[in-house]
Design a protein around this motif. Structure first.
Motif, PDB file in Angstrom:
ATOM      1  N   GLN A 100     -13.609 -11.998  12.480  1.00 41.26           N
ATOM      2  CA  GLN A 100     -14.120 -12.966  11.522  1.00 41.26           C
ATOM      3  C   GLN A 100     -15.035 -12.190  10.597  1.00 41.26           C
ATOM      4  OE1 GLN A 100     -15.424 -16.587  13.136  1.00 41.26           O
ATOM      5  NE2 GLN A 100     -16.080 -17.414  11.201  1.00 41.26           N
ATOM      6  N   SER A 137     -16.133  -6.457  11.337  1.00 34.99           N
ATOM      7  CA  SER A 137     -16.421  -7.777  10.760  1.00 34.99           C
ATOM      8  C   SER A 137     -17.437  -7.684   9.615  1.00 34.99           C
ATOM      9  CB  SER A 137     -16.884  -8.771  11.826  1.00 34.99           C
ATOM     10  OG  SER A 137     -18.173  -8.456  12.278  1.00 34.99           O
ATOM     11  N   PRO A 170     -14.857 -17.082   6.247  1.00 34.85           N
ATOM     12  CA  PRO A 170     -14.924 -17.885   7.468  1.00 34.85           C
ATOM     13  C   PRO A 170     -13.678 -17.744   8.359  1.00 34.85           C
ATOM     14  CG  PRO A 170     -14.478 -19.283   5.571  1.00 34.85           C
ATOM     15  CD  PRO A 170     -14.720 -17.897   5.045  1.00 34.85           C
ATOM     16  N   GLU A 171     -12.529 -17.413   7.787  1.00 36.37           N
ATOM     17  CA  GLU A 171     -11.306 -17.342   8.594  1.00 36.37           C
ATOM     18  C   GLU A 171     -11.154 -15.978   9.255  1.00 36.37           C
ATOM     19  OE1 GLU A 171     -10.133 -15.728   4.593  1.00 36.37           O
ATOM     20  OE2 GLU A 171     -11.219 -17.511   5.176  1.00 36.37           O
ATOM     21  N   LEU A 172     -10.310 -15.953  10.280  1.00 38.09           N
ATOM     22  CA  LEU A 172     -10.020 -14.684  10.941  1.00 38.09           C
ATOM     23  C   LEU A 172      -9.209 -13.804  10.004  1.00 38.09           C
ATOM     24  CD1 LEU A 172      -9.121 -15.835  14.552  1.00 38.09           C
ATOM     25  CD2 LEU A 172     -11.149 -14.594  13.827  1.00 38.09           C
ATOM     26  N   GLU A 211      -8.341  -8.276  14.927  1.00 35.33           N
ATOM     27  CA  GLU A 211      -8.565  -9.533  14.230  1.00 35.33           C
ATOM     28  C   GLU A 211     -10.041  -9.861  14.361  1.00 35.33           C
ATOM     29  OE1 GLU A 211      -7.001 -13.544  15.543  1.00 35.33           O
ATOM     30  OE2 GLU A 211      -5.635 -13.053  13.898  1.00 35.33           O
TER      31      GLU A 211
END
Length: 181
Positions: A57, A178, A62-64, A55
Motif C-alpha cells: 500500500q 511502500s 490508498p490502493e494496493l 504488493e
C-alpha cells in the motif's frame, strides 16, 4: 484488484544495499528474495542485481500497488567507494546496513548515508542493524536508540534485522517500498 489484472501497472523501483563488507547485505537480499539463509560468506564483487515483486500500500495511494524492486547489492570494500556513485545513480531508496557485532560498521553508517544522498538527494533510506540475533536484547535496544538519525528526514526508520532468523527482513523492504510508491 487482482494481481493478474492486465490493467494494473507495475511500478519499478531501484533500491541499493549499502554498507561495509561482511555486514550481511547479500544475506538480507537472499532472505527477502529467496526466503533462504546460508552461513557461507561470499564477498560481492562489484554489484549484483536481484529483483522481487511485492504488493504494498503506497504512502500516497490508498490502493494496493504491485512494485518490482530492483535490489542492487553493492560491494562493501573501501576501494569500491570511488566507483560507487555510478552504481547509486537513479536509486529511489537505500538500505544502509551495519553489523551489530562490529562497532566500526555502525560508526560508518553516517558516511554511507551521506554518500547515497549526495548522489540521490531525493532518495529515502532505511537503516538495518543486522545480525541482531547475535547480541543481547539490552545491547540491541541501546544501539537502536543511538541509530535513529532524526536530523535526516530522508532516513525513515532503523530496524534490528537478522538475515539468519528472518526478523524484520520482509518488514524493512516492504516498508521502504511502500514509502517509495
Amino acid at each position: 484488484m487482482d494481481l493478474g489484472d492486465p490493467e494494473r501497472v507495475m511500478i519499478s523501483k531501484k533500491i541499493c544495499m549499502v554498507g561495509d563488507f561482511s555486514v550481511g547485505k547479500t544475506s538480507l537480499i537472499r532472505r527477502f528474495v529467496e526466503g533462504e539463509f546460508s552461513d557461507q560468506y561470499l564477498s560481492t564483487v562489484g554489484v549484483k542485481i536481484s529483483r522481487k515483486s511485492v504488493e504494498v500500500q503506497g504512502s500516497k495511494k490508498p490502493e494496493l500497488v504491485k512494485a518490482q524492486l530492483l535490489i542492487w547489492d553493492l560491494e562493501g570494500s573501501t576501494k569500491f567507494k570511488k566507483i560507487a556513485p555510478s552504481y547509486l545513480k537513479g536509486a529511489a531508496g537505500a538500505l544502509v546496513v551495519a553489523d551489530v557485532t562490529r562497532p566500526d560498521t555502525i560508526e560508518h553508517l553516517t558516511d554511507h548515508i551521506k554518500l547515497f544522498l549526495e548522489v540521490n538527494p531525493e532518495g529515502l533510506i532505511m537503516v538495518a542493524l543486522n545480525k541482531s540475533d547475535l547480541v543481547e536484547e539490552s545491547k540491541l535496544t541501546k544501539l537502536l536508540d543511538q541509530c535513529q538519525f532524526e536530523e535526516q528526514k530522508e532516513v525513515l526508520k532503523t530496524y534490528a534485522t537478522s538475515a539468519k532468523t528472518g526478523d524484520a527482513v520482509d518488514d524493512i523492504f516492504k516498508t521502504l517500498a511502500s514509502q517509495l510508491i
